[in-house]
Motif scaffolding. Structure first.
Motif, mmCIF file in Angstrom:
data_model
loop_
_atom_site.group_PDB
_atom_site.id
_atom_site.type_symbol
_atom_site.label_atom_id
_atom_site.label_comp_id
_atom_site.label_asym_id
_atom_site.label_seq_id
_atom_site.Cartn_x
_atom_site.Cartn_y
_atom_site.Cartn_z
ATOM 1 N N GLN A 32 0.776 -1.243 -0.371
ATOM 2 C CA GLN A 32 -0.125 0.033 -0.049
ATOM 3 C C GLN A 32 0.352 1.302 -0.461
ATOM 4 O O GLN A 32 2.247 0.942 0.041
ATOM 5 C CB GLN A 32 -1.229 -0.297 0.999
ATOM 6 C CG GLN A 32 -2.116 -0.779 0.860
ATOM 7 C CD GLN A 32 -3.050 -1.206 1.879
ATOM 8 O OE1 GLN A 32 -3.230 -1.442 3.188
ATOM 9 N NE2 GLN A 32 -4.595 -1.130 1.809
ATOM 10 N N GLN A 89 -4.625 -1.539 -3.287
ATOM 11 C CA GLN A 89 -4.948 -2.672 -2.293
ATOM 12 C C GLN A 89 -3.053 -3.383 -2.339
ATOM 13 O O GLN A 89 -2.215 -2.945 -2.097
ATOM 14 C CB GLN A 89 -5.035 -3.971 -3.986
ATOM 15 C CG GLN A 89 -6.522 -3.041 -4.617
ATOM 16 C CD GLN A 89 -7.446 -3.437 -3.879
ATOM 17 O OE1 GLN A 89 -7.982 -4.223 -3.055
ATOM 18 N NE2 GLN A 89 -8.803 -2.589 -4.149
ATOM 19 N N PRO A 90 -3.844 -4.349 -0.985
ATOM 20 C CA PRO A 90 -2.015 -4.838 -0.416
ATOM 21 C C PRO A 90 -1.633 -5.528 -0.809
ATOM 22 O O PRO A 90 -2.642 -5.814 -2.242
ATOM 23 C CB PRO A 90 -2.754 -5.427 0.795
ATOM 24 C CG PRO A 90 -4.321 -4.611 1.256
ATOM 25 C CD PRO A 90 -4.778 -4.849 -0.175
ATOM 26 N N ARG B 216 -10.266 2.587 4.672
ATOM 27 C CA ARG B 216 -8.693 2.211 3.923
ATOM 28 C C ARG B 216 -7.886 3.031 6.054
ATOM 29 O O ARG B 216 -8.017 2.214 6.283
ATOM 30 C CB ARG B 216 -8.020 3.314 2.977
ATOM 31 C CG ARG B 216 -8.463 2.695 1.968
ATOM 32 C CD ARG B 216 -7.509 1.580 1.246
ATOM 33 N NE ARG B 216 -7.697 0.794 -0.013
ATOM 34 C CZ ARG B 216 -8.002 -0.217 -0.107
ATOM 35 N NH1 ARG B 216 -8.672 -0.806 1.094
ATOM 36 N NH2 ARG B 216 -8.686 -0.584 -1.077
#
Lengths: 283, 466
Positions: A32, A89-90, B216
């Motif tokens: 990220q 997105q990881p 997030r």
């Protein structure tokens, strides 16, 4: 305002900053990124997470001062105006079955400051009992960064320099070919982070070997949450936003030439802002 | 007393001058002008204006107060129904709402309700008249508001007045949502209006956390479970840009209206001291016909471009406010109506050099009631340009729905919520563009206020059960 807990020079113009951002540190995953502004008038700059400490509530970022805005960020000593994330997105592998991962041989290929975002991924693997090999390449010895940290978590660490001042004499792609062709290495998956041109050539080479390859795209961005679309890239001919769909994509599907061209969209203006007087600086 | 004077004209910056600066276009009424205009109101028994206001502002009553020279009184009447009069007076599509229904409009010009609302709102911001000074006693309950745009600000303000401890989470570094990143300075001044509206909400004790992306940085579940928020309001808007899906959209020089306007409005790229770059070529084509398209094209004009609108229907179907279209024309923006882009053509370096378009004609009305455009075969032509800005509408960000269990969305991504704002998950409410898709400031504000009432009822009921 986000407090800078630690700041140190890793290489000429490359700084590491450890920043207090407890919410971000708690949520961050390998792969990220964060969006940083040095000052109130500063640009929003996306930077990939280089490390996180959930207990201390800190996040590490590594910044190469290449333009007016990045120079403004590294000029800060106490606080950064903004620090938002973690975004994107990881890395895909953190969702995979651990046993499957343990059965695979991973090679990370980092170029320049790309060594920094590779670190939390290799560290994650190490913590999960996976010893991944790592290649770090740079122009010259003094530009190799995060080497000691990587050595602790990597299986094998291979270094390359363009000028041969350290490790393999040549670029990362040549080193990878050397490992596979001449030193009996075998890899199931390659993850590459670095300049786009480097990732493009890594992807071309791994395609020949049929190795699945992931690349992390450092595109232009403003908000980093899907709002502006500045980061759009073509992945297998489809429009994707690097900020929310990425930043990591299957490298064989990335239109690198378009991505590199789009990265230069605001270049002329930035170069004006970037003008540094070099008169009288000697060599 | 109604009289037969014509609608009082509003003073505006000269078009030739304002097309080169970012100062507000419209100066608004002064007290004398406002009172004169107020004297035109017939004070109808069954006021149609009020019936056509999405939040039912008591229009004749506040106008009567203006006439009496009791501006503070007028502000209080508006405040009962609207929390952002300075904003709505500037950006509401009055011609299709209050003013469109004004009886005076049948034979002549309707009362300038929008300009009067703006006058009262600005006076109030200046004098802080309607602002509650009484100390609100905290009821000990915490509510999280996601997004600091019109719906979030309105919801937060009302909840704070009821005694809730409210924290507003904003993804960007500045508070205000679309008021900050979307609507340009020349239409909605940031310091004079937006900052003051936000200041009003802060004075009520509302806390703001910027740089916090819900889904997030922290999830809704974590806010409720770990940080003990009793309820959550989602007012995250509709921020995702749309593209046409035609060839050439990834060429350099093609950008979304969101990107262009965010660089200029939020990042202040047009100012010397800003580090954020912007790009506008000598000839800029904006595709679309809504308010955002008008904002983008007029911004491009101000940055020195020859600026064009390309819109696939005719002028009568333009979704933008009449005033914006009128202002754009005055400023020298050129309109290519009944024109639809087919392809963006690049030069050898990958930069835009033209848009290939096709002429359109209007067919039968579609489900939206607008006549649907059809391509005229063989009518393709090129418009040479260096910048193409896509302004085709926006859709809600899927981030929150995709990271919150039990939140259902429609096919196109809008959060499902009932009239009171309750979503498909207990304790979570939503309103504004996140629910409806891109709409207006006043509808978002109204939804935020309705949800505040529903949240209050929900928490009280919940507390009574325990």
């Amino acid at each position: 305002m986000f407090r800078i807990v630690e700041k140190r020079l890793l290489a000429p113009d490359i700084w590491l900053m450890n920043v207090e951002a407890p919410r971000v540190a708690k949520a961050a995953q390998p792969g990220q990124f964060v969006i940083v502004r040095g000052t109130e008038d500063g640009e929003r700059i996306p930077l990939t997470v280089a490390d996180y400490d959930r207990e201390k509530g800190t996040i590490s970022i590594v910044i190469q001062a290449v333009g007016a805005s990045t120079r403004k960020i590294v000029a800060q000593n106490d606080y950064l105006a903004d620090f938002a994330g973690p975004l994107g997105q990881p890395s895909e592998f953190i969702h995979e079955d651990i046993e499957t991962l343990r059965g695979k041989k991973f090679l990370f290929i980092a170029g320049g400051v790309g060594a920094a975002p590779v670190y939390p991924q290799v560290k994650w693997m190490h913590e999960h009992g996976i010893e991944a090999d790592v290649i770090v390449g740079a122009r010259t010895k003094e530009m190799l960064i995060i080497i000691d940290e990587l050595r602790k978590v990597a299986g094998n660490l291979y270094l390359s320099t363009d000028d041969g001042s350290e490790g393999f004499h040549g670029n990362v792609t040549a080193l990878m070919k050397d490992l596979i062709d001449n030193r009996g290495k075998h890899y199931d998956e390659v993850i590459t982070i670095g300049p786009m041109i480097m990732m493009k050539f890594v992807a071309l080479a791994t395609r020949e070997y049929g190795i699945k390859t992931i690349a992390s795209l450092n595109t232009l961005m403003i908000d980093g949450t899907g709002m502006c679309g500045a980061c759009r890239v073509s992945i297998g001919g489809k429009m994707k936003f690097a900020c929310v769909d990425g930043p990591e994509f299957d490298a064989s599907l990335i239109d690198f030439d378009e991505a590199m061209r789009r990265q230069r969209m605001y270049k002329s203006k930035e170069q004006v802002a970037d003008h540094r007087c070099r008169i009288g600086r000697g060599k | 007393m109604a009289n037969k004077i014509p609608r009082v004209p509003v003073r505006e910056q000269d078009p030739a001058v304002r097309a080169t600066n970012f100062e507000e276009v419209c100066y608004g009424y002064n007290l004398e002008e406002a009172r004169l205009e107020a004297s035109r109101c017939l004070n109808c028994k069954k006021p149609q204006c009020m019936a056509h206001c999405p939040v039912s502002v008591k229009i004749p009553q506040f106008i009567a107060k203006v006439l009496e020279n009791d501006i503070a009184g007028a502000a209080k009447i508006i405040a009962e129904d609207s929390s952002l009069p300075s904003v709505c007076g500037r950006v509401c599509p009055q011609e299709s709402q209050c003013e469109g229904a004004c009886v005076l409009g049948v034979k002549g010009e309707p009362v300038a309700i929008g300009k009067l609302e703006r006058f009262v709102g600005d006076w109030d911001l200046e004098h802080a008249a309607s602002q509650e000074t009484r100390e609100t006693v905290s009821n000990g309950h915490k509510v999280a508001v996601i997004g600091s745009g019109p719906s979030g600000l309105a919801c937060a303000a009302d909840l704070a007045k009821m005694g809730y401890k409210v924290t507003v989470f904003e993804a960007l570094h500045k508070i205000g949502g679309v008021l900050q990143y979307g609507i340009p300075e020349f239409r909605l001044p940031k310091d004079k209006v937006v900052a003051r509206e936000i200041e009003k909400v802060k004075k009520l004790g509302v806390k703001f956390e910027t740089d916090t992306i819900i889904g997030r940085t922290v999830t809704i579940d974590s806010l409720m479970d770990d940080e003990s928020f009793d309820a959550v309001f989602i007012g995250s808007g509709a921020g995702l840009p749309k593209f046409m899906g035609i060839p050439g959209e990834n060429l350099n020089g093609v950008l979304s209206a969101n990107e262009f306007l965010t660089r200029i409005n939020l990042m202040k790229a047009y100012k010397e001291e800003s580090d954020t770059p912007f790009y506008v070529g000598e000839r800029t084509v904006v595709v679309g016909g809504g308010n955002v398209a008008m904002d983008a094209v007029r911004t491009a004009k101000r940055l020195g471009a020859e600026a064009y609108i390309v819109y696939r229907r005719s002028e009568a179907e333009l979704p933008a406010r009449q005033e914006e279209v009128h202002h754009a024309k005055e400023e020298g923006v050129q309109f290519h109506m009944l024109t639809n882009p087919l392809e963006i053509i690049g030069d050898e370096n990958g930069w835009v050099k033209a848009v290939r378009c096709i002429r359109m004609e209007l067919g039968e009305p579609d489900e939206s009631g607008r006549r649907s455009p059809k391509a005229v075969p063989g009518s393709e032509f090129e418009i040479p340009c260096n910048t193409v800005i896509m302004s085709l509408g926006t859709s809600p960000n899927p981030l929150i729905a995709s990271t919150t269990e039990g939140l259902q969305t429609t096919r196109w991504g809008g959060l499902i919520a009932n009239d009171e704002g309750a979503t498909t998950r207990e304790g979570i409410f939503a309103g504004g563009d996140a629910v409806t898709g891109a709409a207006t400031v006043i509808l978002a504000m109204g939804a935020g206020r309705k949800a505040a009432v529903a949240i209050d009822a929900y928490i009280k009921e919940k507390t009574a059960e325990q």
